[in-house]
Design an enzyme around this catalytic site. Structure first.
Site, PDB file in Angstrom:
ATOM      1  N   ASN A   9       0.848  -1.283   0.003  1.00 25.66           N
ATOM      2  CA  ASN A   9       0.080  -0.004  -0.086  1.00 25.66           C
ATOM      3  C   ASN A   9       0.893   1.252  -0.064  1.00 25.66           C
ATOM      4  O   ASN A   9       1.267   1.713   1.087  1.00 25.66           O
ATOM      5  CB  ASN A   9      -1.085  -0.057   1.187  1.00 25.66           C
ATOM      6  N   TRP A  10       0.995   1.803  -1.072  1.00 16.60           N
ATOM      7  CA  TRP A  10       1.994   2.953  -1.185  1.00 16.60           C
ATOM      8  C   TRP A  10       1.419   4.239  -0.455  1.00 16.60           C
ATOM      9  O   TRP A  10       2.203   5.180  -0.406  1.00 16.60           O
ATOM     10  CB  TRP A  10       2.233   3.121  -2.922  1.00 16.60           C
ATOM     11  N   LYS A  11       0.159   4.333  -0.342  1.00 16.98           N
ATOM     12  CA  LYS A  11      -0.348   5.271   0.486  1.00 16.98           C
ATOM     13  C   LYS A  11      -0.088   6.587  -0.360  1.00 16.98           C
ATOM     14  O   LYS A  11      -0.160   6.601  -1.729  1.00 16.98           O
ATOM     15  CB  LYS A  11      -0.037   5.658   1.862  1.00 16.98           C
ATOM     16  N   HIS A  95      -9.658   1.439   4.617  1.00 16.85           N
ATOM     17  CA  HIS A  95      -8.497   1.414   5.534  1.00 16.85           C
ATOM     18  C   HIS A  95      -8.582   2.451   6.729  1.00 16.85           C
ATOM     19  O   HIS A  95      -9.326   3.538   6.721  1.00 16.85           O
ATOM     20  CB  HIS A  95      -7.425   2.130   4.650  1.00 16.85           C
ATOM     21  N   GLU A  97      -6.840   4.815   7.932  1.00 17.25           N
ATOM     22  CA  GLU A  97      -6.434   6.431   7.617  1.00 17.25           C
ATOM     23  C   GLU A  97      -7.869   6.866   6.908  1.00 17.25           C
ATOM     24  O   GLU A  97      -8.058   8.053   7.066  1.00 17.25           O
ATOM     25  CB  GLU A  97      -5.254   6.372   6.616  1.00 17.25           C
ATOM     26  N   GLU A 167      -5.450  -4.599  10.524  1.00 15.43           N
ATOM     27  CA  GLU A 167      -4.526  -3.567  10.938  1.00 15.43           C
ATOM     28  C   GLU A 167      -4.603  -3.029  12.007  1.00 15.43           C
ATOM     29  O   GLU A 167      -5.570  -2.035  11.968  1.00 15.43           O
ATOM     30  CB  GLU A 167      -4.679  -2.853   9.566  1.00 15.43           C
ATOM     31  N   GLY A 173       2.461   2.381  10.844  1.00 16.59           N
ATOM     32  CA  GLY A 173       3.384   3.468  10.567  1.00 16.59           C
ATOM     33  C   GLY A 173       4.345   3.620  11.966  1.00 16.59           C
ATOM     34  O   GLY A 173       5.015   4.619  12.163  1.00 16.59           O
ATOM     35  N   SER A 212       3.196  -2.089  10.297  1.00 13.68           N
ATOM     36  CA  SER A 212       4.718  -2.420  10.343  1.00 13.68           C
ATOM     37  C   SER A 212       5.370  -3.627   9.998  1.00 13.68           C
ATOM     38  O   SER A 212       6.260  -3.998  10.697  1.00 13.68           O
ATOM     39  CB  SER A 212       5.194  -2.004  12.057  1.00 13.68           C
ATOM     40  N   GLY A 233       2.667  -0.961   4.098  1.00  5.20           N
ATOM     41  CA  GLY A 233       2.953   0.281   3.953  1.00  5.20           C
ATOM     42  C   GLY A 233       4.254   0.572   3.590  1.00  5.20           C
ATOM     43  O   GLY A 233       4.746   0.238   2.579  1.00  5.20           O
ATOM     44  N   GLY A 234       4.954   1.296   4.655  1.00  3.37           N
ATOM     45  CA  GLY A 234       6.394   2.011   4.589  1.00  3.37           C
ATOM     46  C   GLY A 234       7.147   0.903   3.575  1.00  3.37           C
ATOM     47  O   GLY A 234       7.909   1.326   2.864  1.00  3.37           O
TER      48      GLY A 234
HETATM   49  P1  13P Z   1       2.908   0.460   7.495  1.00  2.00           P
HETATM   50  O1  13P Z   1       3.437  -0.951   7.113  1.00  2.00           O
HETATM   51  O2  13P Z   1       3.648   1.421   7.196  1.00  2.00           O
HETATM   52  O3  13P Z   1       2.764   0.227   9.088  1.00  2.00           O
HETATM   53  O4  13P Z   1       1.488   0.525   7.060  1.00  2.00           O
HETATM   54  C1  13P Z   1       0.567  -0.504   7.225  1.00  2.00           C
HETATM   55  C2  13P Z   1      -0.519  -0.063   6.438  1.00  2.00           C
HETATM   56  O5  13P Z   1      -1.450   0.873   6.905  1.00  2.00           O
HETATM   57  C3  13P Z   1      -0.908  -0.944   5.068  1.00  2.00           C
HETATM   58  O6  13P Z   1      -2.132  -0.748   4.706  1.00  2.00           O
END
Ligand code: 13P
Length: 252
Positions: A9-11, A95, A97, A167, A173, A212, A233-234
């Site tokens: 997930n590149w966000k 999600h 967020e 999640e 994050g 994470s 994510g990251g």
């Molecule tokens: P991180 O891997 O950066 O913690 O993000 C997880 C996430 O929200 C994937 O959708």
């Protein structure tokens, strides 16, 4: 047996030049015949670029959100039908967020899930509790509420070709990953909730862990019986890390 899936997930990250470099690096290591499915969910403006680079490869692509509407006077929205035209297989729905920053409700997330399925996409439906909810002992009731919104909107059969991602908000994050046991416990609870409605659907449902995930912890998480891969994510923005996480999904 459920096969593993690793989704990036590149966000709100990326650039034309950076995307190309990242995807070319992934393509060097992730073969076309791919025993563990792999995908990247990118910002919608980059979907045409990503499609051009990934078409025919072992990496699928998708979006991070979609409209609950198919078409019409809905400024700023992107429909599932449009995502399908751009070759998307997956779309992330609900999600945390989107829920916390943009005020999406359980009901809206469920409507988006239905819109994704109706368009022929595989939705990745995200659920998870905040730190305060966990500390108050509400993890199960929050997950139950989020999953039930979907079951009410669509029935268990709607999960037949969907994916759920657990999640925990406190792990996103933050560098603070759920332990493998914590993840498995939550996944087992989600699966059990769905099994109460439809045992067969629950048994085949992929449940991904997100929060994470890194190369260093992926193998331990993916070894758990109820963890069917990761939503990353990251670490999905760093080719070496993402490839290493994908490799961890190859080993059961
Ligand atoms: P991180 O891997 O950066 O913690 O993000 C997880 C996430 O929200 C994937 O959708």
């Amino acid at each position: 047996m459920r096969s593993k899936i690793v989704v990036g997930n590149w966000k709100l990250n990326g650039s034309l030049a950076g995307n190309e470099a990242l995807l070319k690096a992934l393509l060097r290591d992730i073969p076309r015949e791919n025993p563990a499915a792999c995908a990247v969910c990118v910002p919608s403006p980059y979907l045409a670029q990503v499609r051009a680079l990934l078409e025919g490869s072992g990496i699928a692509w998708g979006a991070q959100d979609l409209s609950r509407f198919d078409q019409g006077a809905y400024t700023g929205e992107v429909s599932g039908r449009m995502l399908v035209e751009l070759g998307c297989r997956y779309v992330i729905v609900g999600h945390s967020e989107r829920r916390t920053i943009f005020g999406e409700t359980d009901a809206l997330a469920a409507q988006k899930y239905v819109a994704a399925r109706n368009a022929g996409l595989t939705p990745i439906f995200c659920v998870g509790e905040t730190l305060q909810e966990r500390e108050r002992g509400e993890m199960q009731s929050v997950l139950a509420r989020q999953v039930d919104a979907l079951l009410h909107a669509y029935g268990a059969v709607g999960l037949e070709r969907g994916i759920v991602a657990y999640e925990p908000v406190w792990a996103i994050g933050t560098g603070r990953t759920a332990t493998a046991a914590q993840a498995d416990e939550a996944h087992a609870f989600i699966r059990g909730r769905i099994a109460a409605k439809d045992e067969a659907v629950a048994r085949q449902l992929p449940i991904l862990y997100g929060g994470s995930v890194k190369a260093a912890n992926a193998a331990e998480l993916f070894a758990m019986p109820n963890v069917d891969g990761g939503l990353v994510g990251g670490a999905s923005l760093v080719a070496q890390e993402f490839v290493a996480i994908w490799r961890a999904a190859l080993v059961r």
